[in-house]
Design a protein around this motif. Sequence first.
Motif, PDB file in Angstrom:
ATOM      1  N   LYS A 257       0.847  -1.203   0.000  1.00 57.81           N
ATOM      2  CA  LYS A 257       0.000   0.000   0.000  1.00 57.81           C
ATOM      3  C   LYS A 257       0.874   1.241   0.000  1.00 57.81           C
ATOM      4  CE  LYS A 257      -4.360  -1.468   1.250  1.00 57.81           C
ATOM      5  NZ  LYS A 257      -5.470  -1.046   0.471  1.00 57.81           N
ATOM      6  N   TYR A 258       0.380   2.288  -0.670  1.00 53.94           N
ATOM      7  CA  TYR A 258       1.079   3.571  -0.743  1.00 53.94           C
ATOM      8  C   TYR A 258       0.097   4.688  -0.421  1.00 53.94           C
ATOM      9  CZ  TYR A 258       4.805   0.823  -2.683  1.00 53.94           C
ATOM     10  OH  TYR A 258       5.792  -0.116  -2.836  1.00 53.94           O
ATOM     11  N   THR A 259       0.620   5.889  -0.268  1.00 54.63           N
ATOM     12  CA  THR A 259      -0.239   6.997   0.174  1.00 54.63           C
ATOM     13  C   THR A 259      -0.677   7.928  -0.954  1.00 54.63           C
ATOM     14  OG1 THR A 259       1.712   8.308   0.725  1.00 54.63           O
ATOM     15  CG2 THR A 259       0.727   6.991   2.498  1.00 54.63           C
ATOM     16  N   SER A 260      -0.129   7.755  -2.157  1.00 56.53           N
ATOM     17  CA  SER A 260      -0.512   8.667  -3.245  1.00 56.53           C
ATOM     18  C   SER A 260      -0.435   7.970  -4.594  1.00 56.53           C
ATOM     19  CB  SER A 260       0.403   9.894  -3.255  1.00 56.53           C
ATOM     20  OG  SER A 260       1.703   9.534  -3.696  1.00 56.53           O
ATOM     21  N   ASP A 261      -1.039   8.601  -5.572  1.00 51.23           N
ATOM     22  CA  ASP A 261      -0.979   8.099  -6.944  1.00 51.23           C
ATOM     23  C   ASP A 261       0.465   8.048  -7.434  1.00 51.23           C
ATOM     24  OD1 ASP A 261      -3.740   7.958  -6.968  1.00 51.23           O
ATOM     25  OD2 ASP A 261      -3.997   9.829  -8.106  1.00 51.23           O
TER      26      ASP A 261
END
Length: 180
Positions: free
Chosen positions: A102-106
Amino acid sequence: MGKNWEDVRAEDDRDIAARSESPDSENWEDWDDDASANIVCLFCSYNSSEMSTMLSHMTQVHSFDLGVIKKTLDLNFYHQIKLINFIRREMHQHSCFVCREKYTSDDEIYKHMTEEKHISQIPDRKVWDQPQYFFPTYENDTLLCALEDDEQENTVVLAEDIDEEMRKLEDGLLLLNLLS
């Protein structure tokens, strides 16, 4: 209070037709097939009004060739829909659909997927070939609308929740019916 079914049934249809032909009634002559509805890339904000341009963009920029994936995995129309909805959902949630990180931005998810070459890797069919992916992440996803159904008209679609034994039983019954 509105009309009941008996009142509607008693109406003369010629009156309704005459009213609908009047100059102040709505008509479809000025209908524009939503020219602003562009196809949006699965991986970035690029959009195009042409499916061929979008497929070319995804192939050249992201190394994601939907045509090759379709042939390699033998995807029918419904499989394509589920795969696109799966990818769209994972990208929307900033989750790598290959390694599940999972990541926090596009930007972060795109950077990860590009560096790791995960964009062109499709996970096992069990992951994305689920009934929930018949439903789009984005309402009126024009990428889904632009897909072509190469299937023949007499394609049989089976329910997703029928297990293998039930299919074998139905195939056997069908064979018996054909032979008798």
